[in-house]
Design a protein around this motif. Sequence first.
Motif, short mmCIF file in Angstrom:
data_model
loop_
_atom_site.label_atom_id
_atom_site.label_comp_id
_atom_site.label_asym_id
_atom_site.label_seq_id
_atom_site.Cartn_x
_atom_site.Cartn_y
_atom_site.Cartn_z
N ASN A 188 2.07 19.91 15.95
CA ASN A 188 2.44 19.61 14.44
C ASN A 188 3.81 19.24 13.76
O ASN A 188 4.12 18.84 12.69
CB ASN A 188 2.21 21.36 14.07
CG ASN A 188 1.62 21.58 14.05
OD1 ASN A 188 0.27 21.49 13.56
ND2 ASN A 188 0.78 22.59 15.17
N ALA A 189 4.54 19.04 14.95
CA ALA A 189 6.08 18.40 14.31
C ALA A 189 6.20 17.00 14.16
O ALA A 189 6.40 16.78 13.04
CB ALA A 189 7.13 18.10 16.08
N ASP A 190 4.78 15.92 14.52
CA ASP A 190 4.60 14.73 14.38
C ASP A 190 4.14 14.67 12.97
O ASP A 190 4.11 13.68 12.25
CB ASP A 190 3.95 14.09 15.54
CG ASP A 190 4.34 13.75 16.80
OD1 ASP A 190 5.15 13.22 16.30
OD2 ASP A 190 3.46 13.89 17.40
N ILE A 191 2.96 15.95 12.95
CA ILE A 191 2.29 15.97 11.30
C ILE A 191 3.35 15.80 10.04
O ILE A 191 3.12 15.19 9.17
CB ILE A 191 1.49 17.31 11.26
CG1 ILE A 191 0.18 16.49 12.26
CG2 ILE A 191 0.65 17.37 9.90
CD1 ILE A 191 -0.90 17.44 12.51
N ILE A 192 4.55 16.86 10.19
CA ILE A 192 5.22 17.30 9.82
C ILE A 192 5.97 16.19 9.24
O ILE A 192 6.70 15.85 7.82
CB ILE A 192 6.11 18.61 10.21
CG1 ILE A 192 5.76 19.93 10.17
CG2 ILE A 192 7.29 18.92 9.05
CD1 ILE A 192 6.04 20.97 10.43
N LYS A 193 6.86 15.00 10.65
CA LYS A 193 7.73 14.05 9.98
C LYS A 193 6.91 12.85 9.36
O LYS A 193 7.55 12.74 8.47
CB LYS A 193 7.65 13.62 11.34
CG LYS A 193 8.59 14.50 11.95
CD LYS A 193 9.10 14.03 13.75
CE LYS A 193 8.57 13.60 14.28
NZ LYS A 193 8.96 12.94 15.49
N TYR A 194 5.62 12.84 9.54
CA TYR A 194 4.65 11.80 8.94
C TYR A 194 4.28 11.82 7.50
O TYR A 194 4.35 10.94 6.31
CB TYR A 194 3.65 11.11 9.40
CG TYR A 194 4.04 10.37 11.14
CD1 TYR A 194 4.50 9.23 11.16
CD2 TYR A 194 3.99 10.92 11.82
CE1 TYR A 194 5.18 8.48 12.25
CE2 TYR A 194 4.07 9.96 12.95
CZ TYR A 194 4.62 8.61 13.42
OH TYR A 194 4.99 8.60 14.70
N ALA A 195 4.63 13.33 7.17
CA ALA A 195 3.74 13.69 5.70
C ALA A 195 5.03 13.94 5.33
O ALA A 195 5.04 13.77 4.17
CB ALA A 195 3.55 14.99 6.32
N GLY A 196 6.33 14.38 6.07
CA GLY A 196 7.68 14.23 5.10
C GLY A 196 8.04 12.40 4.34
O GLY A 196 8.55 12.27 3.44
N LEU A 197 7.28 11.59 5.51
CA LEU A 197 8.12 9.84 5.22
C LEU A 197 7.37 9.99 4.17
O LEU A 197 7.73 9.11 3.39
CB LEU A 197 8.05 9.47 6.39
CG LEU A 197 9.10 9.50 7.37
CD1 LEU A 197 8.46 8.89 8.52
CD2 LEU A 197 10.35 9.40 6.84
N ALA A 198 6.02 10.06 4.17
CA ALA A 198 5.31 9.42 3.06
C ALA A 198 6.04 10.48 1.46
O ALA A 198 5.87 9.29 0.77
CB ALA A 198 3.43 10.30 3.21
N ILE A 199 5.56 11.81 1.32
CA ILE A 199 5.80 12.24 0.83
C ILE A 199 7.22 11.34 -0.49
O ILE A 199 7.39 11.68 -1.24
CB ILE A 199 6.06 13.35 0.49
CG1 ILE A 199 4.57 14.31 1.07
CG2 ILE A 199 6.98 14.36 -0.31
CD1 ILE A 199 4.84 15.91 1.69
N ALA A 200 8.47 11.50 1.09
CA ALA A 200 9.29 11.22 0.42
C ALA A 200 9.52 9.65 -0.62
O ALA A 200 10.03 8.57 -1.80
CB ALA A 200 10.37 10.63 1.51
N ALA A 201 8.35 8.91 0.25
CA ALA A 201 8.25 7.48 -0.36
C ALA A 201 7.46 7.99 -1.73
O ALA A 201 7.82 6.30 -2.82
CB ALA A 201 7.10 6.15 0.76
N ILE A 202 7.00 8.42 -1.67
CA ILE A 202 6.14 9.03 -3.36
C ILE A 202 6.72 9.49 -4.16
O ILE A 202 7.24 8.81 -5.74
CB ILE A 202 5.03 9.90 -3.12
CG1 ILE A 202 4.02 9.50 -2.12
CG2 ILE A 202 4.83 10.16 -4.73
CD1 ILE A 202 2.47 10.53 -1.79
N GLU A 203 8.06 9.78 -3.64
CA GLU A 203 9.12 10.61 -5.10
C GLU A 203 9.93 9.85 -5.59
O GLU A 203 11.04 9.52 -5.87
CB GLU A 203 9.47 11.80 -3.85
CG GLU A 203 9.35 13.05 -3.69
CD GLU A 203 9.97 13.72 -3.12
OE1 GLU A 203 9.65 15.04 -3.03
OE2 GLU A 203 10.65 13.64 -2.00
#
Length: 226
Positions: A188-203
Amino acid sequence: MSCGMTMVKYTLFLFNILCSICGILLIVFGAMLFSNIHTVEDFAEAVKTQQVPLTMIVLGIVILLISFFGCCGAIRESYCMSMTYSILLFVLMIGQLVLVTYMWLQKDKYLVIMGDVVEKAWQNRTRKSDYMDALQISMECCGRSGRADYHFQGYYPPSCCKDVRQCNDSTAFNVGCKQAFVEFWDKNADIIKYAGLAIAAIEFAGFIFACCLANNIRNYKRRSGY
């Protein structure tokens, strides 16, 4: 307002709808992670395990509120609201990147803490057996290192099996809770990391759109004043 900026306006509106969905998903995912560890909340180590899911829930709520603010700014064509929204979005993006970087650098240390939680639960099982039971039920595991940890007492606790009426060598979970708990957080740490990067790019894309829209609104109102 020009046709191009009108398109930017509605693109920004749709972007905020997407961010709202991301915020809701963060809240749901954080709540799911939290539900797997709230049963060990009396341990001092568990406070550290709850930091990530609680941060995700708070972050999801903040994203949801900022997205609502951005939708209003775009639809009302307010320069002040649009600029405030873009600044808040930029700050939020930086905060997310800091959180992702922290998780990336501290992952090994964090996984050690996860293992210590299980160790403490195992050591206190005679006094507070419900902690170990909660781990075994939620993680579908048995014992600290495996079901062999219970051989000394001659039977398995019901939480070691899906069918509590028939808990024996053939039905007990074979994987140990320490391994299961650490692997759960590792995945789940890997999921959180990559999801966070994707959301930051969208933001970041939303930040650019918001700045363009705010600048166009200001110029449009200046021209209208002449």
